[in-house]
Design a protein around this motif. Structure first.
Motif, PDB file in Angstrom:
ATOM      1  N   LEU A   1       0.834  -1.196   0.000  1.00 28.24           N
ATOM      2  CA  LEU A   1       0.000   0.000   0.000  1.00 28.24           C
ATOM      3  C   LEU A   1       0.874   1.253   0.000  1.00 28.24           C
ATOM      4  CD1 LEU A   1      -2.540  -1.042   2.809  1.00 28.24           C
ATOM      5  CD2 LEU A   1      -2.890  -1.182   0.338  1.00 28.24           C
ATOM      6  N   THR A   2       0.328   2.325  -0.525  1.00 27.31           N
ATOM      7  CA  THR A   2       1.020   3.607  -0.427  1.00 27.31           C
ATOM      8  C   THR A   2       0.932   4.091   1.018  1.00 27.31           C
ATOM      9  OG1 THR A   2      -0.944   4.939  -0.853  1.00 27.31           O
ATOM     10  CG2 THR A   2       0.313   4.193  -2.782  1.00 27.31           C
ATOM     11  N   LEU A   3       1.667   5.117   1.329  1.00 24.44           N
ATOM     12  CA  LEU A   3       1.637   5.673   2.680  1.00 24.44           C
ATOM     13  C   LEU A   3       0.232   6.156   3.027  1.00 24.44           C
ATOM     14  CD1 LEU A   3       3.019   6.520   5.270  1.00 24.44           C
ATOM     15  CD2 LEU A   3       3.672   8.670   4.146  1.00 24.44           C
ATOM     16  N   ASP A   4      -0.403   6.866   2.114  1.00 22.18           N
ATOM     17  CA  ASP A   4      -1.768   7.352   2.365  1.00 22.18           C
ATOM     18  C   ASP A   4      -2.748   6.205   2.559  1.00 22.18           C
ATOM     19  OD1 ASP A   4      -1.092  10.036   2.315  1.00 22.18           O
ATOM     20  OD2 ASP A   4      -1.552  10.270   0.174  1.00 22.18           O
ATOM     21  N   GLN A   5      -2.631   5.161   1.748  1.00 24.37           N
ATOM     22  CA  GLN A   5      -3.505   3.994   1.903  1.00 24.37           C
ATOM     23  C   GLN A   5      -3.255   3.318   3.240  1.00 24.37           C
ATOM     24  OE1 GLN A   5      -2.210   1.970  -1.673  1.00 24.37           O
ATOM     25  NE2 GLN A   5      -4.203   2.322  -2.681  1.00 24.37           N
ATOM     26  N   SER A   6      -1.985   3.203   3.607  1.00 20.59           N
ATOM     27  CA  SER A   6      -1.629   2.580   4.888  1.00 20.59           C
ATOM     28  C   SER A   6      -2.224   3.362   6.051  1.00 20.59           C
ATOM     29  CB  SER A   6      -0.113   2.496   5.052  1.00 20.59           C
ATOM     30  OG  SER A   6       0.442   1.627   4.098  1.00 20.59           O
ATOM     31  N   LEU A   7      -2.138   4.687   5.980  1.00 20.54           N
ATOM     32  CA  LEU A   7      -2.713   5.516   7.042  1.00 20.54           C
ATOM     33  C   LEU A   7      -4.227   5.349   7.107  1.00 20.54           C
ATOM     34  CD1 LEU A   7      -0.601   8.771   6.692  1.00 20.54           C
ATOM     35  CD2 LEU A   7      -0.542   7.117   8.563  1.00 20.54           C
ATOM     36  N   ASP A   8      -4.877   5.297   5.947  1.00 24.63           N
ATOM     37  CA  ASP A   8      -6.330   5.085   5.915  1.00 24.63           C
ATOM     38  C   ASP A   8      -6.702   3.737   6.527  1.00 24.63           C
ATOM     39  OD1 ASP A   8      -6.768   7.552   4.721  1.00 24.63           O
ATOM     40  OD2 ASP A   8      -6.935   6.726   2.684  1.00 24.63           O
ATOM     41  N   PHE A   9      -5.962   2.693   6.155  1.00 28.45           N
ATOM     42  CA  PHE A   9      -6.234   1.359   6.696  1.00 28.45           C
ATOM     43  C   PHE A   9      -5.965   1.319   8.199  1.00 28.45           C
ATOM     44  CE2 PHE A   9      -6.669  -0.058   2.424  1.00 28.45           C
ATOM     45  CZ  PHE A   9      -7.284  -1.304   2.468  1.00 28.45           C
ATOM     46  N   PHE A  10      -4.870   1.979   8.608  1.00 29.10           N
ATOM     47  CA  PHE A  10      -4.547   2.021  10.036  1.00 29.10           C
ATOM     48  C   PHE A  10      -5.662   2.708  10.817  1.00 29.10           C
ATOM     49  CE2 PHE A  10      -2.619   3.987  13.787  1.00 29.10           C
ATOM     50  CZ  PHE A  10      -2.087   2.863  14.392  1.00 29.10           C
ATOM     51  N   GLU A  11      -6.148   3.822  10.300  1.00 31.12           N
ATOM     52  CA  GLU A  11      -7.234   4.551  10.963  1.00 31.12           C
ATOM     53  C   GLU A  11      -8.494   3.691  11.043  1.00 31.12           C
ATOM     54  OE1 GLU A  11      -9.475   8.890  10.731  1.00 31.12           O
ATOM     55  OE2 GLU A  11      -8.279   8.218   9.030  1.00 31.12           O
ATOM     56  N   LYS A  12      -8.801   2.998   9.959  1.00 29.17           N
ATOM     57  CA  LYS A  12      -9.954   2.097   9.960  1.00 29.17           C
ATOM     58  C   LYS A  12      -9.761   0.986  10.998  1.00 29.17           C
ATOM     59  CE  LYS A  12     -12.626  -0.979   6.990  1.00 29.17           C
ATOM     60  NZ  LYS A  12     -12.756  -1.597   5.654  1.00 29.17           N
ATOM     61  N   GLY A  13      -8.541   0.451  11.063  1.00 31.59           N
ATOM     62  CA  GLY A  13      -8.243  -0.614  12.025  1.00 31.59           C
ATOM     63  C   GLY A  13      -8.388  -0.159  13.464  1.00 31.59           C
ATOM     64  N   VAL A  14      -7.956   1.066  13.746  1.00 32.73           N
ATOM     65  CA  VAL A  14      -8.099   1.606  15.102  1.00 32.73           C
ATOM     66  C   VAL A  14      -9.578   1.727  15.464  1.00 32.73           C
ATOM     67  CG1 VAL A  14      -7.745   3.665  16.520  1.00 32.73           C
ATOM     68  CG2 VAL A  14      -5.865   2.771  15.145  1.00 32.73           C
ATOM     69  N   GLY A  15     -10.382   2.209  14.523  1.00 37.68           N
ATOM     70  CA  GLY A  15     -11.823   2.329  14.767  1.00 37.68           C
ATOM     71  C   GLY A  15     -12.475   0.973  15.002  1.00 37.68           C
ATOM     72  N   LEU A  16     -12.099  -0.006  14.187  1.00 40.11           N
ATOM     73  CA  LEU A  16     -12.654  -1.355  14.353  1.00 40.11           C
ATOM     74  C   LEU A  16     -12.207  -1.981  15.671  1.00 40.11           C
ATOM     75  CD1 LEU A  16     -12.234  -2.659  10.690  1.00 40.11           C
ATOM     76  CD2 LEU A  16     -14.406  -2.184  11.868  1.00 40.11           C
ATOM     77  N   THR A  17     -10.958  -1.732  16.056  1.00 44.11           N
ATOM     78  CA  THR A  17     -10.455  -2.242  17.336  1.00 44.11           C
ATOM     79  C   THR A  17     -11.248  -1.665  18.499  1.00 44.11           C
ATOM     80  OG1 THR A  17      -8.237  -2.521  16.430  1.00 44.11           O
ATOM     81  CG2 THR A  17      -8.420  -2.381  18.825  1.00 44.11           C
TER      82      THR A  17
END
Length: 79
Positions: free
Chosen positions: A26-42
């Protein structure tokens, strides 16, 4: 979100987020988006588990009271 997310759906989404991040493509922006989504799901999963634990404690307390009341009722005439 349009519909209420279930714990199982959130957990599956979290697994998908982790897999995507682990692949490393993933690009950096995609990684940040996925990370943010993961934090919300957690957080959602954690909150759901806390609610479930609270319900379990209430059920255990109510069941314990019922057992004690039943024991007291059945022993009233034995004295």
């Amino acid at each position: 979100m349009d519909k209420e997310l279930s714990f199982e759906e959130a957990l599956k989404g979290l697994e998908e987020v982790v897999e995507s991040l682990e692949r490393g493509d993933l690009t950096l922006d995609q990684s940040l988006d996925f990370f943010e989504k993961g934090v919300g799901l957690t957080k959602f999963c954690s909150d759901s588990l806390e609610k479930a634990e609270g319900k379990i404690e209430i059920i255990k307390e109510e069941a314990g009271k019922s057992v004690i009341e039943e024991f007291n009722y059945s022993n009233e005439g034995e004295e």
